[in-house]
Design an enzyme around this catalytic site. Structure first.
Site, short mmCIF file in Angstrom:
data_model
loop_
_atom_site.label_atom_id
_atom_site.label_comp_id
_atom_site.label_asym_id
_atom_site.label_seq_id
_atom_site.Cartn_x
_atom_site.Cartn_y
_atom_site.Cartn_z
CG ASP A 20 22.35 -46.05 4.38
OD1 ASP A 20 21.19 -46.48 4.51
OD2 ASP A 20 23.36 -46.79 4.33
CG ASN A 22 25.30 -50.27 4.18
OD1 ASN A 22 24.79 -49.20 4.55
ND2 ASN A 22 25.94 -51.08 4.99
CG ASP A 24 23.33 -49.43 7.61
OD1 ASP A 24 24.36 -49.81 8.16
OD2 ASP A 24 23.20 -48.29 7.08
CG ASP A 28 27.67 -46.13 4.31
OD1 ASP A 28 26.53 -46.63 4.44
OD2 ASP A 28 28.06 -45.60 3.25
CG ASP A 97 36.66 -35.34 15.76
OD1 ASP A 97 35.57 -34.81 15.52
OD2 ASP A 97 37.34 -35.11 16.78
CG ASP A 198 36.58 -34.66 21.18
OD1 ASP A 198 35.66 -34.01 20.70
OD2 ASP A 198 36.51 -35.32 22.22
CD GLU A 255 35.45 -29.48 21.15
OE1 GLU A 255 35.92 -30.51 21.68
OE2 GLU A 255 34.23 -29.26 21.10
CG HIS A 334 29.54 -32.58 16.00
ND1 HIS A 334 30.66 -31.78 15.85
CD2 HIS A 334 29.80 -33.38 17.05
CE1 HIS A 334 31.55 -32.09 16.77
NE2 HIS A 334 31.06 -33.05 17.52
CG ASP A 335 29.53 -30.75 19.89
OD1 ASP A 335 30.73 -30.57 20.12
OD2 ASP A 335 29.04 -31.88 19.71
O1 TEU Z 1 32.89 -31.68 22.63
C1 TEU Z 1 33.65 -31.14 23.71
C2 TEU Z 1 32.78 -30.38 24.62
O2 TEU Z 1 31.62 -30.45 24.53
C3 TEU Z 1 33.48 -29.62 25.71
O3 TEU Z 1 34.53 -28.94 25.05
C4 TEU Z 1 32.54 -28.67 26.45
O4 TEU Z 1 31.34 -28.51 25.76
C5 TEU Z 1 33.16 -27.31 26.54
O5 TEU Z 1 34.49 -27.45 26.98
C6 TEU Z 1 32.35 -26.48 27.53
O6 TEU Z 1 33.10 -25.31 27.86
C7 TEU Z 1 33.59 -32.74 21.99
C8 TEU Z 1 32.76 -33.19 20.80
O7 TEU Z 1 32.63 -32.11 19.89
C9 TEU Z 1 31.42 -33.66 21.32
O8 TEU Z 1 30.56 -34.03 20.23
C10 TEU Z 1 31.65 -34.85 22.21
O9 TEU Z 1 30.41 -35.23 22.79
C11 TEU Z 1 32.65 -34.51 23.33
O10 TEU Z 1 33.80 -33.81 22.88
C12 TEU Z 1 33.16 -35.80 23.96
O11 TEU Z 1 34.00 -36.46 23.04
CA CA Z 2 25.00 -47.43 5.87
#
Ligand code: TEU
Ligand code: CA
Length: 564
Positions: A20, A22, A24, A28, A97, A198, A255, A334-335
């Protein structure tokens, strides 16, 4: 012919939690610019930014309301242009992304589409009538519950694979596809070097909307056969390539969570011009066992990983794609929960196991993808209360799980602690100050309390840190004389039946690199079938190697240059 992304080491930045600038409490773009020297210190040559586009942030930027705008919290288009300039000046490429599968429900297209059945944008989305007084089908959203949301205004349902504020786009509509290609072209014109696409395997659905077979465990079921890896996805990817990528050296990584090796061969075969590589979830799903709790979606279950399964799966991808496509190598994104907490031991063997996990994975064939904080051994977080969690998926999971009547609050919280996506999204731990150097104010999500011990500043003053180890590993892969054997070498698995030791070689021209790791905590002894010439990487101080017998202590891991 060599491609730049074959020698890339991609560092994933979740902008909201990186820095961060600024005050908040939200990361960013200027914050990323402030940390360029750290990225250079680490030695990475590519960054992947999670979505930075205008968004109401129902799903932290994956719900986009203006694909050509920068999210207000992250800064301005001028900040983005400055970031690209600074990254390129430092020899770092930028991968964006690209979210093609859906928009935010606050996108102008959807605001228009829901006004009437004959609206010009209606067919940009997927609408259907209810079935027997319920949703059109029994298909489950990836965030839990039905993937259909009823829209009062026209008394129809719209499809949303993710949250109900993220209506899926109808890729059968050619005009819509052209709109998405134009968006991608806009960003390619701004100098980006790659796209992470994505949820791309989901962009085509079976719009005859059949009911899915249901064993009765839950009211809705995953129906991947109707919305994942369908044939049209390949057609659209090829069309995307023709309209956006032809003639450029822009990298694409799709993905493709549920893609099999057979599908991956089709997605990544250079002749098919679909993707350069894909991200499969197969390589990180070995601790999931749906039978442990049929009341919840499989991703929330957890069993001890079986190394034989891991070895077999990784070798299937190493052998299956070698010379035909390209692989990605990752433990985190991140998932997912953080790998040192998921497969390692983040208490007694924090350093050893974090280093072992890096050693075993990033010695393989493929492009590595590191999540911010992985390089200092950031761990899962266990917030006391549900209210401290931010992820829309967690809130939906909790509601749906308790609604089954067979999951208690304590059980749901335990699953959230071990499996939730917020584990990967807590603020980057730069130092031991109150908000970990990420911000001067309370951040949008809590800082992991262990930032006092686990942070960049402390790591930088410790030659035995996980950070120093990653820095060495990245240098070996990208600029050392061993870069070619690590980038192009053929992988051969040794000791395939060993349940704790993972040993393989990479062979390229006259060089053999051997990777030898003890994946667990029990000491092991193995006979090495080669002579050690050089030890390139090792997570202990001394080798216990006598008469070709190597003793491997808990999580001990090495890279050797060897000769037969
Ligand atoms: O994730 C995609 C996702 O989660 C799917 O591919 C699912 O989990 C998988 O096909 C199960 O077999 C992406 C991003 O990485 C995630 O952060 C987002 O929440 C999601 O898409 C929606 O944009
Ligand atoms: Ca910020």
């Amino acid at each position: 012919m060599e491609k730049w992304w074959q020698k890339a080491v991609v560092y994933q930045i979740y902008p909201r939690s990186f820095q961060d600038s600024n005050g908040d409490g939200i990361g960013d773009l200027q914050g990323i610019i402030q940390r360029i020297d750290y990225l250079k210190y680490l030695g990475i040559n590519t960054v992947w930014l999670n979505p930075i586009y205008t968004s109401p942030n129902d799903d932290n930027g994956y719900d986009i309301s203006d694909f050509r705008g920068i999210m207000a919290e992250f800064g301005t288009m001028e900040d983005f242009d400055e970031l690209v300039t600074v990254l390129k000046a430092n020899g770092i490429r930028i991968v964006m992304d690209l979210v093609l599968n859906h928009t935010s429900d606050e996108h102008p297209w959807f605001i228009e589409a829901r006004k009437s059945k004959d609206n010009q944008y209606r067919d940009y989305y997927l609408w259907a009538q209810g079935y027997e007084g319920k949703e059109p089908t029994n298909w489950e959203s990836f965030f839990g519950g039905s993937l259909w949301e009823h829209d009062e205004m026209t008394d129809e349902y719209y499809l949303h694979l993710f949250s109900k504020k993220m209506p899926d786009l109808n890729w059968k509509n050619e005009k819509l596809r052209q709109e998405m290609y134009a968006i991608a072209h806009f960003w390619s014109e701004k100098g980006v070097d790659g796209f992470r696409i994505d949820a791309v395997v989901h962009i085509d659905k079976d719009t005859t909307y059949p009911q899915a077979a249901n064993d009765g465990g839950r009211p809705y079921v995953m129906a991947d056969q109707y919305y994942a890896n369908r044939e049209c996805v390949h057609d659209y990817c090829q069309e995307f390539h023709q309209h956006v990528l032809a003639g450029t050296d822009i990298m694409t990584v799709g993905e493709a969570a549920s893609a099999s090796i057979e599908e991956a061969l089709r997605y990544t075969a250079p002749s098919r011009q679909e993707f350069d590589m894909i991200i499969t979830f197969e390589s990180t799903s070995f601790d999931i066992d749906p039978m442990l709790n049929p009341s919840v979606p499989p991703k929330w279950t957890q069993k001890k990983p079986d190394l034989l399964e891991i070895k077999a799966s990784w070798m299937k991808w190493q052998d299956g794609l070698y010379g035909k496509g390209w692989n990605t190598l990752y433990w985190n994104n991140h998932d997912m929960p953080r790998v040192v907490s998921r497969y390692g031991n983040d208490v007694e063997y924090h350093k050893e196991s974090a280093k072992m996990l890096a050693t075993v994975l990033y010695g393989l064939w493929g492009t590595p993808y590191l999540l911010q904080g992985e390089e200092i051994g950031m761990t899962n977080v266990a917030f006391e209360t549900l209210a401290e969690y931010r992820d829309v998926e967690i809130q939906t999971f909790y509601r749906e799980a308790l609604a089954t009547g067979s999951v208690s609050h304590e059980e749901a919280m335990a699953m959230i602690h071990s499996r939730s996506r917020d584990n990967a999204r807590t603020p980057m731990q730069w130092d031991d100050t109150i908000f970990s150097g990420f911000s001067d104010v309370k951040p949008w999500i809590g800082v992991n309390k262990n930032h006092a011990q686990i942070n960049v500043a402390t790591s930088m003053s410790d030659d035995n840190s996980i950070l120093a180890y990653y820095k060495k590993l990245i240098e070996l892969r990208t600029t050392s004389v061993y870069s070619d054997v690590l980038t192009y070498g053929k992988t051969t698995l040794l000791l395939p039946e060993h349940e704790s030791v993972f040993m393989y070689t990479r062979t390229w021209k006259n060089q053999i690199l051997a990777v030898v790791v003890n994946f667990f905590e029990t000491e092991e002894q193995i006979q090495l079938p080669f002579t050690i010439d050089t030890c390139l990487l090792h997570n202990y101080h001394t080798l216990d190697y006598v008469d070709s017998i190597l003793t491997l202590r808990p999580y001990e891991a090495c890279w050797f240059i060897v000769s037969e």
